[in-house]
Scaffold this motif. Structure first.
Motif, PDB file in Angstrom:
ATOM      1  N   ALA A 167       0.850  -1.190   0.000  1.00 28.50           N
ATOM      2  CA  ALA A 167       0.000   0.000   0.000  1.00 28.50           C
ATOM      3  C   ALA A 167       0.882   1.235   0.000  1.00 28.50           C
ATOM      4  CB  ALA A 167      -0.909  -0.005   1.229  1.00 28.50           C
ATOM      5  N   TRP A 168       0.453   2.252  -0.698  1.00 28.92           N
ATOM      6  CA  TRP A 168       1.184   3.524  -0.711  1.00 28.92           C
ATOM      7  C   TRP A 168       0.201   4.633  -1.023  1.00 28.92           C
ATOM      8  CZ3 TRP A 168       0.929   0.091  -4.638  1.00 28.92           C
ATOM      9  CH2 TRP A 168       0.664   0.571  -5.936  1.00 28.92           C
ATOM     10  N   ILE A 169       0.664   5.831  -0.772  1.00 32.07           N
ATOM     11  CA  ILE A 169      -0.180   7.004  -1.025  1.00 32.07           C
ATOM     12  C   ILE A 169       0.629   7.988  -1.840  1.00 32.07           C
ATOM     13  CG2 ILE A 169      -1.471   8.907   0.048  1.00 32.07           C
ATOM     14  CD1 ILE A 169      -1.700   7.130   2.557  1.00 32.07           C
ATOM     15  N   HIS A 170       0.004   8.471  -2.889  1.00 29.68           N
ATOM     16  CA  HIS A 170       0.695   9.471  -3.699  1.00 29.68           C
ATOM     17  C   HIS A 170      -0.273  10.591  -4.037  1.00 29.68           C
ATOM     18  CE1 HIS A 170       3.667  11.120  -6.439  1.00 29.68           C
ATOM     19  NE2 HIS A 170       2.678  11.315  -7.303  1.00 29.68           N
ATOM     20  N   GLY A 171       0.083  11.792  -3.656  1.00 33.55           N
ATOM     21  CA  GLY A 171      -0.742  12.949  -3.989  1.00 33.55           C
ATOM     22  C   GLY A 171      -2.166  12.844  -3.466  1.00 33.55           C
ATOM     23  N   GLY A 172      -2.309  12.291  -2.288  1.00 35.53           N
ATOM     24  CA  GLY A 172      -3.630  12.205  -1.682  1.00 35.53           C
ATOM     25  C   GLY A 172      -4.466  11.045  -2.186  1.00 35.53           C
ATOM     26  N   ILE A 173      -3.892  10.215  -3.043  1.00 36.36           N
ATOM     27  CA  ILE A 173      -4.596   9.027  -3.532  1.00 36.36           C
ATOM     28  C   ILE A 173      -3.932   7.791  -2.930  1.00 36.36           C
ATOM     29  CG2 ILE A 173      -5.323   7.705  -5.556  1.00 36.36           C
ATOM     30  CD1 ILE A 173      -6.572  10.413  -5.498  1.00 36.36           C
ATOM     31  N   GLY A 174      -4.751   6.938  -2.354  1.00 35.92           N
ATOM     32  CA  GLY A 174      -4.229   5.722  -1.755  1.00 35.92           C
ATOM     33  C   GLY A 174      -4.344   4.547  -2.712  1.00 35.92           C
ATOM     34  N   TYR A 175      -3.313   3.726  -2.740  1.00 37.25           N
ATOM     35  CA  TYR A 175      -3.290   2.541  -3.597  1.00 37.25           C
ATOM     36  C   TYR A 175      -2.948   1.333  -2.738  1.00 37.25           C
ATOM     37  CZ  TYR A 175      -2.497   6.118  -7.217  1.00 37.25           C
ATOM     38  OH  TYR A 175      -2.587   7.219  -8.020  1.00 37.25           O
ATOM     39  N   ALA A 176      -3.567   0.235  -3.045  1.00 37.99           N
ATOM     40  CA  ALA A 176      -3.147  -1.009  -2.405  1.00 37.99           C
ATOM     41  C   ALA A 176      -3.295  -2.121  -3.428  1.00 37.99           C
ATOM     42  CB  ALA A 176      -3.999  -1.307  -1.171  1.00 37.99           C
ATOM     43  N   VAL A 177      -2.276  -2.969  -3.545  1.00 39.81           N
ATOM     44  CA  VAL A 177      -2.412  -4.176  -4.354  1.00 39.81           C
ATOM     45  C   VAL A 177      -2.276  -5.358  -3.420  1.00 39.81           C
ATOM     46  CG1 VAL A 177      -1.660  -3.325  -6.594  1.00 39.81           C
ATOM     47  CG2 VAL A 177       0.038  -4.084  -4.927  1.00 39.81           C
ATOM     48  N   ILE A 178      -3.062  -6.375  -3.691  1.00 36.89           N
ATOM     49  CA  ILE A 178      -3.042  -7.539  -2.821  1.00 36.89           C
ATOM     50  C   ILE A 178      -3.229  -8.782  -3.685  1.00 36.89           C
ATOM     51  CG2 ILE A 178      -5.515  -7.276  -2.333  1.00 36.89           C
ATOM     52  CD1 ILE A 178      -4.865  -8.429   0.485  1.00 36.89           C
ATOM     53  N   ALA A 179      -2.503  -9.814  -3.349  1.00 40.09           N
ATOM     54  CA  ALA A 179      -2.612 -11.059  -4.098  1.00 40.09           C
ATOM     55  C   ALA A 179      -2.031 -12.181  -3.248  1.00 40.09           C
ATOM     56  CB  ALA A 179      -1.855 -10.964  -5.424  1.00 40.09           C
ATOM     57  N   ASP A 180      -2.312 -13.407  -3.660  1.00 34.79           N
ATOM     58  CA  ASP A 180      -1.690 -14.509  -2.931  1.00 34.79           C
ATOM     59  C   ASP A 180      -0.499 -15.048  -3.728  1.00 34.79           C
ATOM     60  OD1 ASP A 180      -3.004 -15.715  -4.955  1.00 34.79           O
ATOM     61  OD2 ASP A 180      -4.224 -17.036  -3.716  1.00 34.79           O
ATOM     62  N   THR A 181       0.010 -14.175  -4.583  1.00 30.42           N
ATOM     63  CA  THR A 181       1.157 -14.572  -5.386  1.00 30.42           C
ATOM     64  C   THR A 181       2.443 -14.302  -4.608  1.00 30.42           C
ATOM     65  OG1 THR A 181       2.131 -14.327  -7.557  1.00 30.42           O
ATOM     66  CG2 THR A 181       1.380 -12.332  -6.503  1.00 30.42           C
ATOM     67  N   LEU A 182       3.573 -14.580  -5.212  1.00 25.81           N
ATOM     68  CA  LEU A 182       4.851 -14.356  -4.533  1.00 25.81           C
ATOM     69  C   LEU A 182       5.043 -12.876  -4.198  1.00 25.81           C
ATOM     70  CD1 LEU A 182       7.344 -16.543  -6.590  1.00 25.81           C
ATOM     71  CD2 LEU A 182       6.714 -16.834  -4.181  1.00 25.81           C
ATOM     72  N   PRO A 183       5.500 -12.581  -3.007  1.00 27.75           N
ATOM     73  CA  PRO A 183       5.683 -11.173  -2.617  1.00 27.75           C
ATOM     74  C   PRO A 183       6.604 -10.414  -3.568  1.00 27.75           C
ATOM     75  CG  PRO A 183       5.854 -12.581  -0.686  1.00 27.75           C
ATOM     76  CD  PRO A 183       5.743 -13.492  -1.874  1.00 27.75           C
ATOM     77  N   GLN A 184       7.667 -11.081  -4.035  1.00 23.19           N
ATOM     78  CA  GLN A 184       8.608 -10.376  -4.918  1.00 23.19           C
ATOM     79  C   GLN A 184       7.923  -9.988  -6.228  1.00 23.19           C
ATOM     80  OE1 GLN A 184       9.084 -13.167  -3.373  1.00 23.19           O
ATOM     81  NE2 GLN A 184      11.022 -13.143  -2.244  1.00 23.19           N
ATOM     82  N   ARG A 185       7.123 -10.889  -6.721  1.00 19.04           N
ATOM     83  CA  ARG A 185       6.411 -10.614  -7.969  1.00 19.04           C
ATOM     84  C   ARG A 185       5.421  -9.467  -7.758  1.00 19.04           C
ATOM     85  NH1 ARG A 185       1.950 -14.517 -10.787  1.00 19.04           N
ATOM     86  NH2 ARG A 185       1.816 -13.461 -12.801  1.00 19.04           N
ATOM     87  N   LEU A 186       4.696  -9.537  -6.652  1.00 22.06           N
ATOM     88  CA  LEU A 186       3.710  -8.494  -6.374  1.00 22.06           C
ATOM     89  C   LEU A 186       4.400  -7.148  -6.169  1.00 22.06           C
ATOM     90  CD1 LEU A 186       0.681  -8.027  -5.980  1.00 22.06           C
ATOM     91  CD2 LEU A 186       1.024  -8.333  -3.526  1.00 22.06           C
ATOM     92  N   HIS A 187       5.549  -7.181  -5.507  1.00 21.88           N
ATOM     93  CA  HIS A 187       6.287  -5.950  -5.269  1.00 21.88           C
ATOM     94  C   HIS A 187       6.663  -5.268  -6.577  1.00 21.88           C
ATOM     95  CE1 HIS A 187       9.592  -3.808  -2.688  1.00 21.88           C
ATOM     96  NE2 HIS A 187       8.695  -2.984  -3.188  1.00 21.88           N
ATOM     97  N   ARG A 188       7.121  -6.074  -7.534  1.00 23.74           N
ATOM     98  CA  ARG A 188       7.474  -5.513  -8.843  1.00 23.74           C
ATOM     99  C   ARG A 188       6.245  -4.884  -9.497  1.00 23.74           C
ATOM    100  NH1 ARG A 188      10.667 -10.124  -9.272  1.00 23.74           N
ATOM    101  NH2 ARG A 188       9.067 -11.229 -10.461  1.00 23.74           N
ATOM    102  N   ILE A 189       5.109  -5.579  -9.385  1.00 29.33           N
ATOM    103  CA  ILE A 189       3.874  -5.053  -9.985  1.00 29.33           C
ATOM    104  C   ILE A 189       3.466  -3.744  -9.313  1.00 29.33           C
ATOM    105  CG2 ILE A 189       1.413  -5.516 -10.257  1.00 29.33           C
ATOM    106  CD1 ILE A 189       2.161  -8.500 -10.570  1.00 29.33           C
ATOM    107  N   ALA A 190       3.571  -3.733  -7.985  1.00 36.00           N
ATOM    108  CA  ALA A 190       3.210  -2.519  -7.237  1.00 36.00           C
ATOM    109  C   ALA A 190       4.102  -1.364  -7.676  1.00 36.00           C
ATOM    110  CB  ALA A 190       3.337  -2.766  -5.734  1.00 36.00           C
ATOM    111  N   ASN A 191       5.391  -1.636  -7.807  1.00 36.48           N
ATOM    112  CA  ASN A 191       6.317  -0.591  -8.251  1.00 36.48           C
ATOM    113  C   ASN A 191       5.952  -0.085  -9.637  1.00 36.48           C
ATOM    114  OD1 ASN A 191       7.837  -0.548  -5.960  1.00 36.48           O
ATOM    115  ND2 ASN A 191       9.377  -2.013  -6.710  1.00 36.48           N
ATOM    116  N   GLN A 192       5.568  -1.029 -10.486  1.00 34.30           N
ATOM    117  CA  GLN A 192       5.204  -0.637 -11.845  1.00 34.30           C
ATOM    118  C   GLN A 192       3.972   0.279 -11.844  1.00 34.30           C
ATOM    119  OE1 GLN A 192       3.919  -3.837 -14.475  1.00 34.30           O
ATOM    120  NE2 GLN A 192       2.932  -2.256 -15.740  1.00 34.30           N
ATOM    121  N   ILE A 193       2.967  -0.116 -11.069  1.00 35.29           N
ATOM    122  CA  ILE A 193       1.748   0.705 -11.012  1.00 35.29           C
ATOM    123  C   ILE A 193       2.085   2.093 -10.478  1.00 35.29           C
ATOM    124  CG2 ILE A 193      -0.513   0.946  -9.920  1.00 35.29           C
ATOM    125  CD1 ILE A 193      -0.650  -2.140  -9.833  1.00 35.29           C
ATOM    126  N   ARG A 194       2.900   2.111  -9.421  1.00 33.66           N
ATOM    127  CA  ARG A 194       3.261   3.400  -8.815  1.00 33.66           C
ATOM    128  C   ARG A 194       4.013   4.270  -9.816  1.00 33.66           C
ATOM    129  NH1 ARG A 194       7.820   2.696  -4.834  1.00 33.66           N
ATOM    130  NH2 ARG A 194       8.802   2.490  -6.871  1.00 33.66           N
TER     131      ARG A 194
END
Lengths: 282, 182
Positions: free
Chosen positions: A249-276
């Motif tokens: 989860a992160w917040i940018h410019g007053g907008i909150g984002y959260a990604v959640i999955a039961d996939t590998l944390p490293q994979r999800l982390h990369r996806i989260a970084n990409q979205i951000r």
């Protein structure tokens, strides 16, 4: 400012002490007090009382809350019988409503409750004032994940996310209108996730958009986006690991984002970084 | 005053359900005035929060949460007191336990606080509550009226009478005759 100010009343003097006068009236009262030392002494005495009372009562404000006075505890256990006695067997008095409220609160990350459930700490030292919004986002995404991703597996509704009060789902414009913020749906194809559905969900903090993605092996990923209460706040990404899922989860410019999955944390982390990064690039 | 934990900061205590939690310290502070023992006060806060949770949907978005919560705790307190009275139980009129109020040890300040507490206890309850809601909880006069279920004019007259009684009582102790010297 009018030329004929109404005469000074006792109410004015109290409002002066309590800081409830507008500037113009306060100036008039101050002039009056300079010329009326007897009234000045009364006012000074009231101010002294007020300060002494605050100094007396204020220490309660910084006492740590006992666990039973945290909302997390109250939502779970709080109930009273007809004579007002506290009961731990709980919920009988309010019946289904309180039970529903309890589930709602917990699912959506109520203030300190978020920290409490999220991190396994005692509720005593949790306080809303320190809630950055990240724990709430993490719990909200978890709630959305549990409801919608599971429903996504339901064979009778293989892909459809539905919400009883939602607009006809899948219309991004309607959803962003409700969420109050335009937002480009991230394309996660490169990461192996196809966008299945987008809808809005109710959270304690207002409507949020929930986007469901799924990869070839059937793993679900939910992206939750909503406006935060503090405009323009930005908070760096925080990871939460649950028993069978991970969220970022992160917040940018007053907008909150959260990604959640039961996939590998490293994979999800990369996806989260990409979205951000994609969002920041806009 | 207090730091960032202070729900007097109205931004921390406006709308939204989780903000109930931000109001808890202030509710405890008020309950400590209403009830002698800390445990009783916290029980009252607890039960008020349970009620508030059940009624949250009735809270108008634009109305501030604090006065709404204070009204709930106040009404709960009053109804319990009435019930106890009906049952023949004595209602404690000396509601404040100095031990529980964590009076600071600074000598002069401490003395003054104890004085003000003692004199506050002597006031009629209706005046005492108005003074605390205005001075300590910093509610607006209209909000105090809302909490206590009285018109704003009554709030002002109780505030005025209560503050004057406190002033005279404390002046009387501190400098008995000084004022009268010409």
């Amino acid at each position: 400012m009018t030329h004929s100010m109404p005469p000074i009343t006792d109410d004015d003097l109290h409002a002066y002490v309590d800081g409830k006068l507008d500037d113009a009236r306060r100036a008039v009262v101050e002039d009056y007090l300079i010329n009326n030392p007897g009234q000045r002494r009364r006012v000074d005495a009231w101010i002294a009382q007020t300060n002494a009372l605050r100094a007396t009562f204020d220490p309660v404000m910084t006492e740590p809350l006992p666990p039973e006075l945290t909302m997390a505890h109250i939502a779970l256990n709080g109930s009273m019988d007809g004579t007002g006695q506290r009961q731990q067997r709980a919920r009988s008095w309010f019946g289904p409503q309180i039970r529903a409220a309890a589930g709602f609160l917990i699912a959506l990350g109520l203030g300190g409750a978020a920290g409490w459930f999220g991190h396994g700490q005692t509720g005593a030292d949790q306080s809303l004032a320190r809630d950055t919004g990240i724990p709430s986002l993490a719990l909200e995404s978890k709630a959305a994940y549990q409801i919608f991703a599971d429903r996504g597996h339901d064979r009778s509704h293989p892909t459809k996310m539905t919400h009883p009060t939602a607009q006809p789902s899948g219309d991004p414009a309607a959803i962003w209108h409700r969420v109050g913020r335009k937002f480009r749906l991230p394309d996660l194809t490169a990461a192996g996730f196809q966008r299945i559905e987008v809808d809005w969900v109710a959270t304690i903090h207002g409507p949020a958009a929930a986007v469901l993605y799924r990869d070839q092996s059937g793993d679900n990923l939910i992206l939750l986006v909503r406006k935060m209460e503090i405009p323009a706040s930005t908070i760096r990404m925080v990871e939460h690991r649950g028993r069978d899922h991970t969220s970022f989860a992160w917040i940018h410019g007053g907008i909150g984002y959260a990604v959640i999955a039961d996939t590998l944390p490293q994979r999800l982390h990369r996806i989260a970084n990409q979205i951000r990064d994609d969002e920041n690039a806009i | 005053m207090q730091n960032g934990n202070d729900p007097d900061d109205s931004a921390a205590c406006r709308d939204g359900l989780r903000d109930l939690e931000a109001c808890i310290p202030a509710l405890r502070r008020y309950a400590r005035l209403l009830l002698k023992s800390q445990q009783d006060a916290d029980d009252l806060v607890h039960d008020s929060l349970v009620l508030a949770l059940g009624r949250l949907h009735t809270l108008q978005e634009e109305s501030r949460m604090r006065p709404w919560l204070f009204a709930i705790i106040h009404n709960l307190f009053v109804s319990r007191m009435r019930r106890r009275q009906r049952q023949g139980e004595t209602v404690p009129l000396e509601l404040i336990d100095e031990e529980k109020m964590s009076i600071t040890a600074v000598q002069e300040e401490g003395l003054r606080q104890r004085d003000v507490l003692r004199e506050l206890e002597k006031l009629p309850e209706d005046q005492r509550l108005v003074i605390v809601l205005v001075s300590v909880e910093e509610l607006s006069y209209a909000e105090v009226g809302q909490v206590l279920g009285i018109p704003i004019g009554t709030v002002m007259s109780r505030l005025s009478r209560g503050r004057e009684r406190l002033r005279q009582a404390m002046n009387g102790e501190e400098r008995p005759t000084l004022r009268r010297v010409k």
